[in-house]
Structures are given as structure tokens and as C-alpha cells.
Write an enzyme that holds these catalytic residues in place. Structure first.
Site, short mmCIF file in Angstrom:
data_model
loop_
_atom_site.label_atom_id
_atom_site.label_comp_id
_atom_site.label_asym_id
_atom_site.label_seq_id
_atom_site.Cartn_x
_atom_site.Cartn_y
_atom_site.Cartn_z
N HIS A 131 0.85 -1.19 0.00
CA HIS A 131 0.00 0.00 0.00
C HIS A 131 0.89 1.24 0.00
CE1 HIS A 131 -3.92 -1.96 1.71
NE2 HIS A 131 -3.42 -2.63 0.68
N GLU A 149 1.08 3.88 1.79
CA GLU A 149 1.67 4.29 3.08
C GLU A 149 2.81 3.37 3.48
OE1 GLU A 149 -1.55 3.60 2.38
OE2 GLU A 149 -2.89 4.52 3.85
N CYS A 189 -5.95 2.00 5.70
CA CYS A 189 -6.76 0.80 5.92
C CYS A 189 -6.34 0.19 7.26
CB CYS A 189 -6.54 -0.19 4.79
SG CYS A 189 -4.90 -0.94 4.82
N CYS A 236 -2.47 -0.55 7.34
CA CYS A 236 -1.63 0.64 7.44
C CYS A 236 -1.87 1.36 8.76
CB CYS A 236 -1.88 1.57 6.26
SG CYS A 236 -1.45 0.82 4.67
ZN LIG Z 1 -3.39 0.31 3.60
#
Ligand SMILES: [Zn+2]
Length: 200
Positions: A80, A82, A115, A118
Site C-alpha cells: 500500500h 503508506e 486501511c 496501514c
Molecule cells: Zn493500507
């Protein structure tokens, strides 16, 4: 079996993208503009999901690292934006926890709220502040599964000394998410059995 190193490629366009941009970002808007621009370019170039992130040195505004979503091209569910930005910052600075690079302090800007994965990683990263554009409800609205997050996750960060700022350039970030959905972008993640199973 043979062991296999973990490898997350960054997209080819990223080097020229950054060459055209400054190395110092004075304020929150400039920093978030970069994160949202990264999400838009990742969509335009079809090099991953519509998410971008960047780590800055808090006081100077120096850009330390950037991340874009690379889940599908890297065959890696943890890639992801991040996570990529955090990992690149840590490896650039040679610290697995950015607090170990004191007295410098660091901030993570993300085009969409984290999410569940993260959200869990940010306190381990050592950033002192998280700034988000789109809400996770905006990602859920186009079908992404953001996972189970406690309703008080922001308060949990604050209790750990991590500041949170939300909704900065939210409309611009949401527009990128909606362009991705309108273009039939794949919805990956735990709630997606296949791209065709997209909800919402
Ligand atoms: Zn994420």
C-alpha cells in the site's frame, strides 16, 4: 525451496515525476498536493491502485520518501502507498523506527486514510503525525475493503503521541478514487474475490 527476497518495484515514471518537483514542501497543502498527485499519476499510468503517500521531515518540509500503491504489479498485498513510503523513508535513513533519526521528526501524508493494515503500521513507523485527504469511507464507497478499524483509531493515535489531520484536499483525492472506479479499476483486497466481484 529457494529463498526469495522481498521486492517492491516503484513505477518507472516516478523518477521523472520527482525530478520536476521541489525537494522542500513548505506547508500542509503542498505536502498533500504531492500525495494526491502521486495517486493520480499512479492511476493515469496504470501502475497500481489509486493511492499515494509521502514522508516529510516535519520542520523543514524536506521530502524523505514517496509511495504509491503497488499491490498488483508487485504481487504483494502489503504494498500500500503508506507502507511503501514508510519503508522507503526508513531504509533511506537507515532506521527501522523514524524516531531513532531524532532530533528530526517526520510526518506521513496519505491521499486516503489508512486501511486496517496501514493503521496498524503507522505507530510502528515512528512518524509523529498523519495527514489524510480522502476518508476511508470514500475508499469503501468505490468497493475497497478497508478492514476492521476501531471507531476510536484517531484517539488511539493521539494517546500514542501521533497527531492526525483529516480531510485536507479530500475532494481532490476523492475525485481520483472515483476516476479509478469509473474506469473499471480492479478492487483488490480481502473483500474482493475477483475484480468482477466489486461491491458498491
Ligand atoms: Zn493500507
Amino acid at each position: 525451496m529457494q529463498t526469495h527476497p522481498i521486492h517492491i518495484d516503484l513505477p518507472d515514471w516516478l523518477e521523472s515525476f520527482l525530478a520536476e518537483r521541489p525537494s522542500i514542501y513548505a506547508d500542509d497543502c503542498e505536502r498533500m498536493r504531492l500525495a494526491v498527485d502521486l495517486s493520480a499519476e499512479n492511476l493515469r499510468a496504470d501502475t497500481g491502485g489509486p493511492f499515494g503517500a509521502a514522508v516529510f521531515e516535519s520542520d523543514s518540509g524536506r521530502l524523505i520518501s514517496v509511495g504509491v500503491n503497488r499491490v498488483m504489479p508487485s504481487h504483494c498485498c502489503i504494498a500500500h502507498a503508506e507502507m511503501v513510503a514508510i519503508a522507503c523513508a526508513q531504509q533511506r535513513l537507515g532506521q527501522y523506527d523514524l524516531r531513532m533519526a531524532a532530533p528530526a521528526r517526520f510526518q506521513l501524508f496519505s491521499s486516503t486514510e489508512p486501511c486496517a493494515m496501514c493503521m496498524g503500521a503507522v505507530p510502528w513507523s515512528g512518524v509523529e503525525r498523519l495527514v489524510c485527504a480522502a476518508r476511508d469511507t470514500d475508499a469503501r464507497a468505490i468497493g475497497f475493503d478497508e478492514g476492521h478499524k476501531p471507531a476510536d483509531w484517531v484517539e488511539g493515535y493521539i494517546r500514542r503521541g501521533i497527531q492526525v489531520t483529516r480531510d485536507l484536499l479530500r475532494a481532490e483525492a476523492v475525485a481520483v478514487l472515483q476516476r479509478y472506479a469509473a474506469g473499471g479499476g480492479a478492487i483488490y483486497g480481502p473483500g474482493a474475490v475477483s475484480p468482477a466481484s466489486r461491491a458498491g
